[in-house]
Design a protein around this motif. Sequence first.
Motif, PDB file in Angstrom:
ATOM      1  N   LEU A   1     -12.973   0.770  -5.200  1.00  0.00           N
ATOM      2  CA  LEU A   1     -11.365   1.214  -5.016  1.00  0.00           C
ATOM      3  C   LEU A   1     -10.868   0.997  -5.644  1.00  0.00           C
ATOM      4  N   GLY A   2     -11.281  -0.607  -5.932  1.00  0.00           N
ATOM      5  CA  GLY A   2     -10.742  -1.848  -7.283  1.00  0.00           C
ATOM      6  C   GLY A   2     -10.357  -1.209  -8.981  1.00  0.00           C
ATOM      7  N   VAL A   3     -12.222  -0.759  -8.743  1.00  0.00           N
ATOM      8  CA  VAL A   3     -12.344  -0.348  -9.800  1.00  0.00           C
ATOM      9  C   VAL A   3     -11.361   1.371 -10.440  1.00  0.00           C
ATOM     10  N   LEU A   4     -11.126   2.130  -9.152  1.00  0.00           N
ATOM     11  CA  LEU A   4     -10.640   3.438  -9.259  1.00  0.00           C
ATOM     12  C   LEU A   4      -8.951   2.929  -9.683  1.00  0.00           C
ATOM     13  N   ALA A   5      -8.806   1.845  -8.974  1.00  0.00           N
ATOM     14  CA  ALA A   5      -7.351   1.455  -9.102  1.00  0.00           C
ATOM     15  C   ALA A   5      -6.645   0.880 -10.239  1.00  0.00           C
ATOM     16  N   LYS A   6      -7.583   0.693 -11.478  1.00  0.00           N
ATOM     17  CA  LYS A   6      -7.446  -0.249 -12.342  1.00  0.00           C
ATOM     18  C   LYS A   6      -7.034   1.327 -13.330  1.00  0.00           C
ATOM     19  N   LYS A   7      -7.871   2.789 -12.914  1.00  0.00           N
ATOM     20  CA  LYS A   7      -7.849   3.905 -13.307  1.00  0.00           C
ATOM     21  C   LYS A   7      -6.972   4.559 -13.414  1.00  0.00           C
ATOM     22  N   LEU A   8      -6.208   4.509 -11.856  1.00  0.00           N
ATOM     23  CA  LEU A   8      -4.538   5.010 -11.600  1.00  0.00           C
ATOM     24  C   LEU A   8      -4.112   4.619 -12.067  1.00  0.00           C
ATOM     25  N   ASN A   9      -3.840   3.253 -11.902  1.00  0.00           N
ATOM     26  CA  ASN A   9      -2.691   2.075 -12.324  1.00  0.00           C
ATOM     27  C   ASN A   9      -2.910   1.108 -12.571  1.00  0.00           C
ATOM     28  N   PRO A  10      -3.050   0.824 -14.277  1.00  0.00           N
ATOM     29  CA  PRO A  10      -2.946  -0.059 -14.284  1.00  0.00           C
ATOM     30  C   PRO A  10      -2.012  -1.943 -14.083  1.00  0.00           C
ATOM     31  N   VAL A  11      -1.453  -1.813 -13.802  1.00  0.00           N
ATOM     32  CA  VAL A  11       0.357  -1.872 -13.734  1.00  0.00           C
ATOM     33  C   VAL A  11      -0.029  -2.288 -11.738  1.00  0.00           C
ATOM     34  N   VAL A  12       0.287  -1.612 -11.591  1.00  0.00           N
ATOM     35  CA  VAL A  12      -0.273  -1.832  -9.892  1.00  0.00           C
ATOM     36  C   VAL A  12      -1.796  -2.083  -9.448  1.00  0.00           C
ATOM     37  N   ASN A  13      -2.373  -2.184  -9.927  1.00  0.00           N
ATOM     38  CA  ASN A  13      -4.076  -2.592  -8.945  1.00  0.00           C
ATOM     39  C   ASN A  13      -4.434  -1.600  -8.378  1.00  0.00           C
ATOM     40  N   PHE A  14      -5.045  -2.694  -7.782  1.00  0.00           N
ATOM     41  CA  PHE A  14      -5.475  -1.926  -6.455  1.00  0.00           C
ATOM     42  C   PHE A  14      -4.576  -3.011  -5.014  1.00  0.00           C
ATOM     43  N   TYR A  15      -4.211  -1.224  -4.299  1.00  0.00           N
ATOM     44  CA  TYR A  15      -2.943  -2.385  -3.353  1.00  0.00           C
ATOM     45  C   TYR A  15      -3.343  -2.124  -1.992  1.00  0.00           C
ATOM     46  N   ASP A  16      -3.368  -2.191  -0.951  1.00  0.00           N
ATOM     47  CA  ASP A  16      -3.951  -2.508   0.100  1.00  0.00           C
ATOM     48  C   ASP A  16      -3.410  -2.980   1.152  1.00  0.00           C
ATOM     49  N   PRO A  17      -2.237  -2.923   1.596  1.00  0.00           N
ATOM     50  CA  PRO A  17      -1.570  -4.190   1.963  1.00  0.00           C
ATOM     51  C   PRO A  17      -1.909  -4.014   3.595  1.00  0.00           C
ATOM     52  N   LEU A  18      -2.567  -2.787   4.055  1.00  0.00           N
ATOM     53  CA  LEU A  18      -2.584  -2.693   5.325  1.00  0.00           C
ATOM     54  C   LEU A  18      -4.146  -3.077   6.128  1.00  0.00           C
ATOM     55  N   ASN A  19      -5.211  -3.363   4.877  1.00  0.00           N
ATOM     56  CA  ASN A  19      -6.141  -3.386   4.860  1.00  0.00           C
ATOM     57  C   ASN A  19      -7.293  -2.231   5.468  1.00  0.00           C
ATOM     58  N   LEU A  20      -6.627  -0.911   5.282  1.00  0.00           N
ATOM     59  CA  LEU A  20      -7.213  -0.068   6.270  1.00  0.00           C
ATOM     60  C   LEU A  20      -8.774  -0.222   4.981  1.00  0.00           C
ATOM     61  N   SER A  21      -8.940  -0.225   3.882  1.00  0.00           N
ATOM     62  CA  SER A  21     -10.124  -0.198   3.198  1.00  0.00           C
ATOM     63  C   SER A  21     -11.238  -0.870   4.125  1.00  0.00           C
ATOM     64  N   SER A  22     -11.145  -1.615   4.858  1.00  0.00           N
ATOM     65  CA  SER A  22     -11.951  -2.976   5.176  1.00  0.00           C
ATOM     66  C   SER A  22     -11.679  -2.702   6.504  1.00  0.00           C
ATOM     67  N   ALA A  23     -11.112  -1.066   7.333  1.00  0.00           N
ATOM     68  CA  ALA A  23     -11.529  -1.338   8.843  1.00  0.00           C
ATOM     69  C   ALA A  23     -12.399  -0.127   8.543  1.00  0.00           C
ATOM     70  N   SER A  24     -12.935  -0.122  10.411  1.00  0.00           N
ATOM     71  CA  SER A  24     -13.987   1.245  10.794  1.00  0.00           C
ATOM     72  C   SER A  24     -13.473   1.877  11.422  1.00  0.00           C
ATOM     73  N   PHE A  25     -13.136   3.176  11.249  1.00  0.00           N
ATOM     74  CA  PHE A  25     -12.325   3.741  12.253  1.00  0.00           C
ATOM     75  C   PHE A  25     -13.178   4.527  13.076  1.00  0.00           C
ATOM     76  N   TRP A  26     -12.740   4.318  13.597  1.00  0.00           N
ATOM     77  CA  TRP A  26     -14.232   5.376  15.693  1.00  0.00           C
ATOM     78  C   TRP A  26     -15.421   4.979  15.428  1.00  0.00           C
ATOM     79  N   GLY A  27     -15.993   3.509  14.988  1.00  0.00           N
ATOM     80  CA  GLY A  27     -16.874   3.279  15.075  1.00  0.00           C
ATOM     81  C   GLY A  27     -18.059   3.737  14.315  1.00  0.00           C
ATOM     82  N   THR A  28     -17.032   4.255  12.871  1.00  0.00           N
ATOM     83  CA  THR A  28     -17.653   4.563  11.768  1.00  0.00           C
ATOM     84  C   THR A  28     -18.066   3.307  10.662  1.00  0.00           C
ATOM     85  N   THR A  29     -18.708   3.084   9.950  1.00  0.00           N
ATOM     86  CA  THR A  29     -18.696   2.415   8.820  1.00  0.00           C
ATOM     87  C   THR A  29     -17.789   2.184   7.485  1.00  0.00           C
ATOM     88  N   GLN A  30     -17.939   1.008   7.484  1.00  0.00           N
ATOM     89  CA  GLN A  30     -16.969   0.676   6.572  1.00  0.00           C
ATOM     90  C   GLN A  30     -16.035   1.482   5.011  1.00  0.00           C
TER      91      GLN A  30
END
Length: 254
Positions: free
Chosen positions: A44-73
């Motif tokens: 996601l960090g690599v993708l973020a640089k391609k999407l917007n090199p100024v904002v870069n990776f932005y995940d204030p709610l830390n959703l990318s580190s969550a595990s919804f419904w007992g699944t893997t990250q």
Amino acid sequence: MKLAIASLLAGSAAAFTPSTFNGASVQGSVKSSSSLKMETVEDLGVLAKKLNPVVNFYDPLNLSSASFWGTTQEETIGFLRESEVKHGRIAMFAFVGYIVHANGITWPWPMMLDGTPFPKVSSAPEAWDAIPDEAKLQIFAFVGFLEFWRECNSDKHYMKGGKIGEMPPFDASVIPGGALNLYDPFGKNKNMTEEQKASGLIKEINNGRLAMLGIFGFLSEAKIEGSVPALKGVIPHYDGEVMAPLAKSILPHL
């Protein structure tokens, strides 16, 4: 929600381009019985640089580190990526649909079998309010079918390493001409290279994000005049409820 669904009637087709999966291999997880090709936070960090090199990776709610419904990250990341693409596509429909309705553009034929014409209104929410609930339920059913088809007919599910944003094609013998093949209705993209598809997805995600901001700007100004200074006097006031899909709620009757 109702604005997004209503605008499907008037929105133009978006570029439904699936991504190329280059995520890390997930092995030995208690959640999986096989090795899966999944995206990670690092991807996601690599993708973020391609999407917007100024904002870069932005995940204030830390959703990318969550595990919804007992699944893997990694499975959760697949869900979030698919959700963003879907919401971006609907927002692009909604943005165009709002402008179309605001300018009084409708189909030339009647809206209903009894000859009732399409409503002439000043905004998309007003157009949705003017549609009978029976017609709205048909729209919901159709959108639900598309969602069902996406979930059940992909080669590999997006939470299991499948392509993000993929829309499985329909059998041409059942639907002549592939009219519902939303991903590639004209067969233009099937000959694209994987690099071209990946580049197209970057553009689509950015356009979708901008459209999400745009449609919320329209709705905010319509409900609270002056809340979006650039749209003051451009977007007419709307007295209805944008989060009420039906004229009469069915919940009290359940």
